[in-house]
Design a protein around this motif. Structure first.
Motif, short mmCIF file in Angstrom:
data_model
loop_
_atom_site.label_atom_id
_atom_site.label_comp_id
_atom_site.label_asym_id
_atom_site.label_seq_id
_atom_site.Cartn_x
_atom_site.Cartn_y
_atom_site.Cartn_z
N MET A 100 0.89 -1.17 0.02
CA MET A 100 -0.13 -0.06 -0.01
C MET A 100 0.72 1.10 0.05
N SER A 101 0.70 2.17 -0.85
CA SER A 101 1.35 3.57 -1.09
C SER A 101 1.06 4.13 0.29
N ARG A 102 1.80 5.38 0.60
CA ARG A 102 1.86 6.16 1.59
C ARG A 102 0.46 6.95 1.55
N ALA A 103 0.18 7.42 0.35
CA ALA A 103 -1.10 8.03 0.13
C ALA A 103 -2.50 7.26 0.39
N GLU A 104 -2.36 5.91 0.03
CA GLU A 104 -3.34 4.94 0.42
C GLU A 104 -3.39 4.80 1.80
N LEU A 105 -2.25 4.61 2.40
CA LEU A 105 -2.07 4.38 3.89
C LEU A 105 -2.72 5.70 4.79
N GLU A 106 -2.52 6.84 4.28
CA GLU A 106 -2.76 8.16 4.87
C GLU A 106 -4.43 8.15 4.57
N TRP B 138 3.47 10.70 11.20
CA TRP B 138 4.09 9.39 10.55
C TRP B 138 5.47 9.39 11.54
#
Length: 150
Positions: A1-7, A149
């Motif tokens: 999962m990308s950071r944008a998806e995690l956020e 983060w």
């Protein structure tokens, strides 16, 4: 999962804090004046240090979980990690309230967590990192909860 998806996943979560009178539903970036008022009342009973309790205009706090650090783990492994988290917070002598992280639409299982009182961002960074988390939620009275983060 990308950071944008995690956020996006962190922001699509309600951080529910359980108190004797009921609960508060906190969201990243959303003010919670009733929760702030509760914390300020609580601060008169629980001092930030060895000082006497009294009037305060600000309290910092953080929410941390031991569940699913960087991966989806079994319920048994998560429960054991949560017990270790509770033990660690108690050993540090920190005040805390039970909480849970509830994803919108039940996308993820509910994760037990802890709201640590008088916890600045540095303390939360250390605690979250100790339990393998990617981020924690931090706040202070008078401001909105934010994602920190690690």
């Amino acid at each position: 999962m990308s950071r944008a998806e995690l956020e996006a996943a962190f922001c699509a979560t309600t951080y529910r804090v359980t108190v004797p009178e009921g609960s508060f539903a906190l969201r990243i970036g959303v003010a919670a004046p009733a929760f702030d008022a509760f914390l300020l009342r609580l601060a008169t009973q629980w001092p930030a240090s060895d000082d006497e309790p009294g009037e305060t205009t600000e309290m910092c706090w953080g929410i941390v979980t031991a569940y699913n650090p960087a991966a989806l783990l079994s319920e048994q492994v998560n429960r054991l990690a949560h017990k270790r988290l509770l033990k660690r917070i108690k050993a540090l002598g920190w005040f805390f309230l039970p909480a849970s992280n509830v994803s919108d639409g039940g996308v993820w299982p509910v994760e037990p967590s802890c709201l640590v009182l008088w916890a600045d961002e540095q303390r939360m960074r250390v605690l979250g990192s100790e339990f393998g988390q990617l981020a924690v939620v931090c706040g202070r009275t008078g401001s909105v909860p934010k994602l920190l983060w690690l």
